[in-house]
Design a protein around this motif. Structure first.
Motif, PDB file in Angstrom:
ATOM      1  N   ASP A 113      56.264  44.575  20.384  1.00 46.36           N
ATOM      2  CA  ASP A 113      56.218  45.310  19.119  1.00 46.36           C
ATOM      3  C   ASP A 113      54.817  45.881  18.990  1.00 46.36           C
ATOM      4  O   ASP A 113      53.832  45.142  19.029  1.00 46.36           O
ATOM      5  N   LEU A 114      54.734  47.190  18.834  1.00 41.46           N
ATOM      6  CA  LEU A 114      53.431  47.852  18.760  1.00 41.46           C
ATOM      7  C   LEU A 114      52.893  47.833  17.330  1.00 41.46           C
ATOM      8  O   LEU A 114      53.657  47.959  16.377  1.00 41.46           O
ATOM      9  N   HIS A 129      51.100  50.096  15.851  1.00 39.47           N
ATOM     10  CA  HIS A 129      50.870  51.438  15.318  1.00 39.47           C
ATOM     11  C   HIS A 129      51.679  51.654  14.038  1.00 39.47           C
ATOM     12  O   HIS A 129      52.794  51.157  13.904  1.00 39.47           O
ATOM     13  N   TYR A 187      53.267  54.327  12.786  1.00 39.36           N
ATOM     14  CA  TYR A 187      54.568  54.943  13.039  1.00 39.36           C
ATOM     15  C   TYR A 187      54.923  54.802  14.509  1.00 39.36           C
ATOM     16  O   TYR A 187      55.922  54.240  14.867  1.00 39.36           O
ATOM     17  N   ARG A 188      54.053  55.348  15.333  1.00 39.12           N
ATOM     18  CA  ARG A 188      54.215  55.221  16.783  1.00 39.12           C
ATOM     19  C   ARG A 188      52.966  55.794  17.428  1.00 39.12           C
ATOM     20  O   ARG A 188      52.216  56.537  16.797  1.00 39.12           O
ATOM     21  N   PHE A 199      48.634  53.334  25.498  1.00 38.96           N
ATOM     22  CA  PHE A 199      49.082  54.039  24.306  1.00 38.96           C
ATOM     23  C   PHE A 199      47.856  54.700  23.702  1.00 38.96           C
ATOM     24  O   PHE A 199      46.816  54.052  23.538  1.00 38.96           O
ATOM     25  N   GLU A 205      47.471  57.462  17.276  1.00 36.30           N
ATOM     26  CA  GLU A 205      48.638  57.210  16.447  1.00 36.30           C
ATOM     27  C   GLU A 205      49.239  58.542  16.058  1.00 36.30           C
ATOM     28  O   GLU A 205      48.562  59.570  16.073  1.00 36.30           O
ATOM     29  N   TRP A 206      50.514  58.544  15.733  1.00 34.18           N
ATOM     30  CA  TRP A 206      51.188  59.789  15.401  1.00 34.18           C
ATOM     31  C   TRP A 206      50.571  60.449  14.177  1.00 34.18           C
ATOM     32  O   TRP A 206      50.496  61.660  14.083  1.00 34.18           O
TER      33      TRP A 206
END
Length: 115
Positions: free
Chosen positions: A9-10, A12, A14-15, A29, A32-33
């Protein structure tokens, strides 16, 4: 045939903006978005799914030796990247163009350097 190497589980909001993975399961990664000065600018995960390194965007700005406002002014992806990241041919590092420079992220330990 593809198979899952690990699951995580990240953290971030949102993603991540970008994600790259090696054939052996290491992953990075980037950003962030949402466009924020993120504590998750660079997150490296080892082939076993364990965290290797996390880098705050301020550490990226410091390494670049360029004021953050100058980095942001030329960023096209998030607040610091000029171009999408690229995985090296040997899968040992990721390169990201930022502030007119190339930032290298070593996947074995998350160390940053300039090309």
């Amino acid at each position: 045939i593809w198979r899952s190497q690990w699951r995580l589980d990240l953290p971030h909001a949102y993603r991540p903006r970008f994600a790259l993975a090696t054939p052996k399961g290491a992953a990075v990664f980037l950003d962030e978005w949402i466009n924020i000065r993120s504590p998750l600018a660079i997150m490296v995960i080892g082939p076993d799914g364990r965290g290797v390194a996390v880098t705050h965007v301020d550490a990226v700005f410091q390494l670049l030796g360029v004021p953050g406002s100058d980095v942001v002014a030329v960023a096209r992806y998030g607040v610091w990247m000029q171009a999408p990241p690229v995985l090296s041919a040997d899968h040992q590092q990721v390169e990201v163009r930022t502030a007119g420079k190339v930032l290298r992220v070593r996947l074995s330990d998350g160390a940053l350097s300039l090309a």
